[in-house]
Enzyme design. Sequence first.
Site, PDB file in Angstrom:
ATOM      1  N   GLY A   1       0.835  -1.122   0.070  1.00 17.17           N
ATOM      2  CA  GLY A   1      -0.060  -0.082  -0.102  1.00 17.17           C
ATOM      3  C   GLY A   1       0.900   1.263   0.051  1.00 17.17           C
ATOM      4  CG  ASP A   2      -0.292   4.688   2.387  1.00 15.11           C
ATOM      5  OD1 ASP A   2      -0.595   3.306   2.848  1.00 15.11           O
ATOM      6  OD2 ASP A   2      -0.853   5.344   2.760  1.00 15.11           O
ATOM      7  CD  GLU A   3       1.708  -0.384   6.251  1.00 18.81           C
ATOM      8  OE1 GLU A   3       0.857  -0.251   7.377  1.00 18.81           O
ATOM      9  OE2 GLU A   3       2.120  -1.444   6.048  1.00 18.81           O
TER      10      GLU A   3
END
Lengths: 187, 425
Positions: free
Chosen positions: B331-333
């Site tokens: 994801g955006d991790e």
Amino acid sequence: MLHRLTVFRPRSWLYVPLSLLMMVAAAPAESPPAEISARIEQAVLGIISYTRWPQGPISPRLCVVGQPAHADAFFTRPMQLGDGAVTATRRAVQADHFGDECDVVYEGALAPAERLLLRRQLIGHPILTVTDSDPQCSGGSMFCLDMAGAESGGQVLFAVNLDSVARSGVQVNPHVLLLGRRRKSPS
Amino acid sequence: MRRLRAGKPLSTAPTLLSVLRRAHIGMALGGVVIVGLSLVLPAAIALHIAAEHDLNLAARAMRYTTEAAIVFKDSDAARDAVMSIATAGDVAEASVYDRDGQLLASWHNQSDTLFARLSETAATVLRERTATVSVMHDGQVVGQIRLRGSGQTLLGFLLAGAAGIAFCQVLLVLGALYLSHRILGRIAKPLEALAEIADKVRRQRSSGQRVPAARIAELDDLGQTFNALFDELDSWQASARSENAQLAHKANHDSLTGLPNRAFFEERLARALVQADNSGTLAAVLFMDGDGFKQINDKFGHASGDTVLVNIAARVKEVLRDEDLVVRLGGDEFAVLLISIRTLLDVQQIAETIAENVRRPLVLPGGERVSTSLSIGIAIYPQHGMDAVSLLQSADAAMYRAKRGRRGGWETAVSAPALDKIHDK
């Protein structure tokens, strides 16, 4: 061989028992005189067969002079030699033209004077000389028979006097000369 | 490959050397025997005939030398005459008979050597030769000569022939051994080289080596065929290797940003902890999560979201050293692994730099200018966790605290015991 012998030598059957007898009787010391005589006859005929006379093939006339020891066989029957025969007669040393009437002289025992006379008689004649009484072979004979050997039952040996052979006017085959010379040295 | 050279053959089949040797020796022996026999046998026959002729000649010669002796029945003279010729010739026995068939003289070869006795035996075995001639005098047969040949000449020739053949055989066997060794060298060397290289290729899966040229056409062809096979193997292997590398990269990397993934990160983290223990330095984990990413995604579309992610990845990477690692966890991790750290302050400065760099506005594919930010949680090894899992948990927790605080900022994890207390509550 026997067949041929019977054709050319009608009497050869005599030799077969004779030589057989010779073999058997070789060991005992004395041989009968007739046998010795026959052996001497053979030796003389052998020498004659190797001798050539200047006048070409002849029927040699054998003259016996002096007192031969065993010459009986010469007179008991005609001597056959090859196709011819040898005739034997007795002659006296003193006889005239003796040299013209003999081709072979067989010398028995002779007095020195007689021997000298004989030599003179023979000069100029082509005559073969054989003696039975000159063991040293220095008396002028060409062939000297060794009687001692013949009497003790062995073969008749002989010596050769080459000077006499050279002077004789007859040609003797070297085979015989070699046989005589060879014998002389060892004995 | 050693099995080619006598050594210890692995199979029960005969070695090349023994096959070659047997063939060569067999050829040499057979050849000599055939050639030798084909020479010796006719020669022996010719010699046999010549010996018979000689015997007749000797008999005829004796006919003349013995003639007078036979006429006078002189045994000694006959024996001497026979002997003078017999001793010079190949005569074993000579007998002279007079005209009555009585044995007059005889001569026997009295040499009692082994060779003479062997000859006597050989003469009886080889059909003893006799010669008979009649002796003539004045056209009359006066005797006969019989000769028996000794066979010494023939035996001598046969023995010499056998010895010659044996000698030739010895020479040729030595020659054959030498030849088979030479031929073996020519055949075996290329085969050995081939086997050696094939073995190397099998073991090491790669080889720059190739089979050298051979002096025998068939072996050379074989070697070249093997070389072509090795070339193909090499190219197959190269392509397989690159495919494997691609697969491995795909397994460990994120296709969008090109950054490594979580699995890769965990592996590197574990290694970094060991390294930190060994070197006495610190290691730090920054756990980062994008702020407002979902809104950008919803508002401008997935393509814009992807652009944002790629940009974030590039900007984080910009400020890191080469030995540091940034990965996309999903994801955006994102996560960053810093090694060889001295103080917490250094880490916090890096976190600040990252946050600032990411905060700068960026242009989307649609031309819109947006700005995003990252919330960063910092965990230091060994301060905030003794292993990878606890360290990540600490960083994760710190990140959430940062998110709850001001957005686009960073928080440092609380120390492990404190964390335990929080969990206890």
